[in-house]
Design a protein around this motif. Structure first.
Motif, PDB file in Angstrom:
ATOM      1  N   ARG A 100      13.597  15.125  17.498  1.00  0.00           N
ATOM      2  CA  ARG A 100      12.742  16.097  18.179  1.00  0.00           C
ATOM      3  C   ARG A 100      13.519  16.865  19.250  1.00  0.00           C
ATOM      4  O   ARG A 100      13.330  18.084  19.414  1.00  0.00           O
ATOM      5  CB  ARG A 100      11.548  15.383  18.806  1.00  0.00           C
ATOM      6  CG  ARG A 100      10.617  14.709  17.797  1.00  0.00           C
ATOM      7  CD  ARG A 100       9.471  14.016  18.493  1.00  0.00           C
ATOM      8  NE  ARG A 100       8.615  14.982  19.158  1.00  0.00           N
ATOM      9  CZ  ARG A 100       7.721  14.664  20.093  1.00  0.00           C
ATOM     10  NH1 ARG A 100       7.598  13.405  20.483  1.00  0.00           N
ATOM     11  NH2 ARG A 100       6.973  15.594  20.641  1.00  0.00           N
ATOM     12  N   ALA A 101      14.402  16.173  19.981  1.00  0.00           N
ATOM     13  CA  ALA A 101      15.217  16.841  20.988  1.00  0.00           C
ATOM     14  C   ALA A 101      16.163  17.849  20.332  1.00  0.00           C
ATOM     15  O   ALA A 101      16.370  18.950  20.846  1.00  0.00           O
ATOM     16  CB  ALA A 101      16.012  15.809  21.785  1.00  0.00           C
ATOM     17  N   THR A 102      16.716  17.472  19.178  1.00  0.00           N
ATOM     18  CA  THR A 102      17.624  18.364  18.450  1.00  0.00           C
ATOM     19  C   THR A 102      16.901  19.620  17.975  1.00  0.00           C
ATOM     20  O   THR A 102      17.415  20.743  18.096  1.00  0.00           O
ATOM     21  CB  THR A 102      18.242  17.642  17.242  1.00  0.00           C
ATOM     22  OG1 THR A 102      18.990  16.507  17.706  1.00  0.00           O
ATOM     23  CG2 THR A 102      19.167  18.558  16.455  1.00  0.00           C
ATOM     24  N   GLU A 103      15.694  19.434  17.450  1.00  0.00           N
ATOM     25  CA  GLU A 103      14.905  20.571  16.967  1.00  0.00           C
ATOM     26  C   GLU A 103      14.561  21.522  18.110  1.00  0.00           C
ATOM     27  O   GLU A 103      14.676  22.752  17.982  1.00  0.00           O
ATOM     28  CB  GLU A 103      13.619  20.069  16.311  1.00  0.00           C
ATOM     29  CG  GLU A 103      13.839  19.350  14.992  1.00  0.00           C
ATOM     30  CD  GLU A 103      12.570  18.735  14.452  1.00  0.00           C
ATOM     31  OE1 GLU A 103      11.499  18.912  15.082  1.00  0.00           O
ATOM     32  OE2 GLU A 103      12.637  18.065  13.401  1.00  0.00           O
ATOM     33  N   PRO A 128       0.835  -1.212   0.000  1.00  0.00           N
ATOM     34  CA  PRO A 128       0.000   0.000   0.000  1.00  0.00           C
ATOM     35  C   PRO A 128       0.858   1.246   0.000  1.00  0.00           C
ATOM     36  O   PRO A 128       1.883   1.326   0.680  1.00  0.00           O
ATOM     37  CB  PRO A 128      -0.790  -0.132   1.314  1.00  0.00           C
ATOM     38  CG  PRO A 128      -0.745  -1.583   1.645  1.00  0.00           C
ATOM     39  CD  PRO A 128       0.581  -2.069   1.144  1.00  0.00           C
ATOM     40  N   LYS A 129       0.439   2.241  -0.783  1.00  0.00           N
ATOM     41  CA  LYS A 129       1.193   3.488  -0.868  1.00  0.00           C
ATOM     42  C   LYS A 129       1.132   4.291   0.429  1.00  0.00           C
ATOM     43  O   LYS A 129       2.002   5.089   0.716  1.00  0.00           O
ATOM     44  CB  LYS A 129       0.658   4.337  -2.024  1.00  0.00           C
ATOM     45  CG  LYS A 129       0.905   3.713  -3.393  1.00  0.00           C
ATOM     46  CD  LYS A 129       0.379   4.615  -4.492  1.00  0.00           C
ATOM     47  CE  LYS A 129       0.639   4.013  -5.867  1.00  0.00           C
ATOM     48  NZ  LYS A 129       0.114   4.887  -6.956  1.00  0.00           N
ATOM     49  N   ASP A 130       0.067   4.072   1.231  1.00  0.00           N
ATOM     50  CA  ASP A 130      -0.104   4.852   2.447  1.00  0.00           C
ATOM     51  C   ASP A 130       0.375   4.107   3.698  1.00  0.00           C
ATOM     52  O   ASP A 130      -0.117   4.312   4.791  1.00  0.00           O
ATOM     53  CB  ASP A 130      -1.578   5.258   2.616  1.00  0.00           C
ATOM     54  CG  ASP A 130      -2.502   4.044   2.663  1.00  0.00           C
ATOM     55  OD1 ASP A 130      -2.032   2.934   2.347  1.00  0.00           O
ATOM     56  OD2 ASP A 130      -3.670   4.225   3.020  1.00  0.00           O
ATOM     57  N   ALA A 131       1.370   3.211   3.537  1.00  0.00           N
ATOM     58  CA  ALA A 131       1.894   2.477   4.686  1.00  0.00           C
ATOM     59  C   ALA A 131       2.503   3.442   5.699  1.00  0.00           C
ATOM     60  O   ALA A 131       3.166   4.404   5.337  1.00  0.00           O
ATOM     61  CB  ALA A 131       2.948   1.475   4.222  1.00  0.00           C
ATOM     62  N   THR A 132       2.296   3.198   7.004  1.00  0.00           N
ATOM     63  CA  THR A 132       2.782   4.086   8.053  1.00  0.00           C
ATOM     64  C   THR A 132       4.309   4.038   8.145  1.00  0.00           C
ATOM     65  O   THR A 132       4.887   2.960   8.256  1.00  0.00           O
ATOM     66  CB  THR A 132       2.196   3.668   9.416  1.00  0.00           C
ATOM     67  OG1 THR A 132       0.775   3.681   9.332  1.00  0.00           O
ATOM     68  CG2 THR A 132       2.659   4.630  10.511  1.00  0.00           C
ATOM     69  N   PRO A 133       4.999   5.190   8.081  1.00  0.00           N
ATOM     70  CA  PRO A 133       6.464   5.191   8.162  1.00  0.00           C
ATOM     71  C   PRO A 133       6.921   4.806   9.561  1.00  0.00           C
ATOM     72  O   PRO A 133       6.199   4.967  10.543  1.00  0.00           O
ATOM     73  CB  PRO A 133       6.819   6.648   7.842  1.00  0.00           C
ATOM     74  CG  PRO A 133       5.614   7.421   8.264  1.00  0.00           C
ATOM     75  CD  PRO A 133       4.447   6.537   7.917  1.00  0.00           C
ATOM     76  N   THR A 134       8.130   4.277   9.662  1.00  0.00           N
ATOM     77  CA  THR A 134       8.663   3.880  10.957  1.00  0.00           C
ATOM     78  C   THR A 134       9.820   4.791  11.350  1.00  0.00           C
ATOM     79  O   THR A 134      10.487   5.370  10.494  1.00  0.00           O
ATOM     80  CB  THR A 134       9.170   2.431  10.918  1.00  0.00           C
ATOM     81  OG1 THR A 134      10.179   2.311   9.899  1.00  0.00           O
ATOM     82  CG2 THR A 134       8.029   1.464  10.613  1.00  0.00           C
ATOM     83  N   VAL A 135      10.052   4.943  12.658  1.00  0.00           N
ATOM     84  CA  VAL A 135      11.163   5.759  13.169  1.00  0.00           C
ATOM     85  C   VAL A 135      11.919   4.953  14.214  1.00  0.00           C
ATOM     86  O   VAL A 135      11.383   4.010  14.789  1.00  0.00           O
ATOM     87  CB  VAL A 135      10.665   7.076  13.799  1.00  0.00           C
ATOM     88  CG1 VAL A 135      10.072   7.983  12.748  1.00  0.00           C
ATOM     89  CG2 VAL A 135       9.654   6.805  14.906  1.00  0.00           C
ATOM     90  N   ALA A 136      13.154   5.338  14.445  1.00  0.00           N
ATOM     91  CA  ALA A 136      13.970   4.647  15.440  1.00  0.00           C
ATOM     92  C   ALA A 136      13.388   4.862  16.836  1.00  0.00           C
ATOM     93  O   ALA A 136      12.901   5.947  17.150  1.00  0.00           O
ATOM     94  CB  ALA A 136      15.401   5.183  15.381  1.00  0.00           C
ATOM     95  N   PRO A 137      13.404   3.836  17.682  1.00  0.00           N
ATOM     96  CA  PRO A 137      12.868   3.995  19.039  1.00  0.00           C
ATOM     97  C   PRO A 137      13.700   4.969  19.852  1.00  0.00           C
ATOM     98  O   PRO A 137      14.893   5.158  19.605  1.00  0.00           O
ATOM     99  CB  PRO A 137      12.947   2.568  19.611  1.00  0.00           C
ATOM    100  CG  PRO A 137      14.048   1.915  18.830  1.00  0.00           C
ATOM    101  CD  PRO A 137      13.922   2.472  17.444  1.00  0.00           C
ATOM    102  N   ASN A 175       8.034   9.485  17.248  1.00  0.00           N
ATOM    103  CA  ASN A 175       6.685   9.587  16.701  1.00  0.00           C
ATOM    104  C   ASN A 175       6.783   9.522  15.177  1.00  0.00           C
ATOM    105  O   ASN A 175       7.535  10.284  14.581  1.00  0.00           O
ATOM    106  CB  ASN A 175       6.048  10.906  17.145  1.00  0.00           C
ATOM    107  CG  ASN A 175       4.614  11.046  16.702  1.00  0.00           C
ATOM    108  OD1 ASN A 175       4.318  11.132  15.515  1.00  0.00           O
ATOM    109  ND2 ASN A 175       3.702  11.106  17.660  1.00  0.00           N
ATOM    110  N   PRO A 176       6.038   8.595  14.528  1.00  0.00           N
ATOM    111  CA  PRO A 176       6.117   8.451  13.072  1.00  0.00           C
ATOM    112  C   PRO A 176       5.847   9.744  12.319  1.00  0.00           C
ATOM    113  O   PRO A 176       6.395   9.977  11.242  1.00  0.00           O
ATOM    114  CB  PRO A 176       5.039   7.404  12.766  1.00  0.00           C
ATOM    115  CG  PRO A 176       4.928   6.610  14.020  1.00  0.00           C
ATOM    116  CD  PRO A 176       5.104   7.619  15.122  1.00  0.00           C
ATOM    117  N   THR A 177       5.015  10.601  12.898  1.00  0.00           N
ATOM    118  CA  THR A 177       4.671  11.861  12.237  1.00  0.00           C
ATOM    119  C   THR A 177       5.672  12.971  12.555  1.00  0.00           C
ATOM    120  O   THR A 177       6.053  13.748  11.679  1.00  0.00           O
ATOM    121  CB  THR A 177       3.263  12.326  12.665  1.00  0.00           C
ATOM    122  OG1 THR A 177       2.308  11.301  12.341  1.00  0.00           O
ATOM    123  CG2 THR A 177       2.884  13.612  11.941  1.00  0.00           C
TER     124      THR A 177
END
Length: 241
Positions: free
Chosen positions: A140-143, A50-59, A131-133
């Motif tokens: 996020r900490a860097t930002e 599926p094109k709309d598969a949820t992206p993954t991020v490092a824990p 967070n995947p989004t």
């Protein structure tokens, strides 16, 4: 009339063979489609990603925060705030201590005719989940670290603002110093904004001289703030063992 003869011949021939063979041999007159082709195409289509598969991020690296008032060692507190009103510190309010916590110390050293020296130290911890989004906890900490540094540099009324890296402290640390006049007194501020994994640490150390006492030297304050930052970084690692 003559053109229909071949078709009639085939129909009669089909009628003369067993029923199972009639179904197999005569069904080809329907639409010329290869048996099983539609099912195969349907199966192939269902295997596509599926094109709309949820992206993954490092824990996120760290799941816990240290107890803020114990994150700075007693030795460091005694050195930075010699006459602290509360040696154990005053904890800041938080609705979620696993994501946000803080503690502060302050004290006034009376030197008689030489005046008094005031010191304030506080430490804040902010932990970010992946967070995947929004991105990984470290991203996020860097930002947010960059945003915090920008906010410090834009402090209203601040003079002599200086920014520099504090190498070798956590994954990244930025030091910001400036002077600010409050209650007719010049305060000197030394603040570090550090990141270790997915945790942002803010150390604020400031001081002033009253009744004739000299104002603190900016570099000495910053050296002390960096020392407290090292304590805080070590405390995060210890809390997650």
């Amino acid at each position: 009339m003559h053109r229909s003869a071949p078709r009639l011949t085939r129909i009669l021939a089909c009628a003369a063979v067993p029923v199972m063979l009639v179904v197999a041999g005569c069904s080809s007159d329907s639409d010329g489609e290869t048996p099983g082709k539609g099912a195969a195409e349907s199966s192939a289509g269902s295997s596509k990603t599926p094109k709309d598969a949820t992206p993954t991020v490092a824990p996120a690296k760290f799941a816990k925060l240290p107890e803020a008032c114990k994150a700075i060692t007693a030795k460091t507190v005694d050195a930075l705030v010699p006459k602290a009103k509360t040696k154990t510190g005053t904890a800041g309010k938080s609705t979620d201590l696993s994501s946000r916590s803080s503690c502060s110390w302050n004290g006034l050293v009376d030197k008689g005719l030489k005046g008094s020296e005031y010191r304030w130290l506080d430490v804040s911890f902010l932990r970010y989940e992946s967070n995947p989004t929004l991105g990984s906890g470290e991203e996020r900490a860097t930002e947010n670290m960059a945003k915090e540094v920008a906010k410090l540099k834009a402090t209203e009324g601040a003079k002599g603002v200086r920014e520099s890296p504090a190498n070798g402290v956590g994954d990244a640390t930025t030091a910001v110093s400036y002077q600010l006049r409050k209650t007719s007194t010049d305060f000197v501020y030394a603040t570090t904004v550090a990141r270790t994994g997915n945790v942002m640490i803010v150390i604020n150390y400031n001081g002033a001289g009253y009744a004739g006492a000299e104002k603190p030297v900016a570099q000495k304050l910053m050296d002390s703030a960096v020392l407290a930052t090292k304590d805080a970084v070590a405390a995060v690692a210890a809390a997650n063992k």
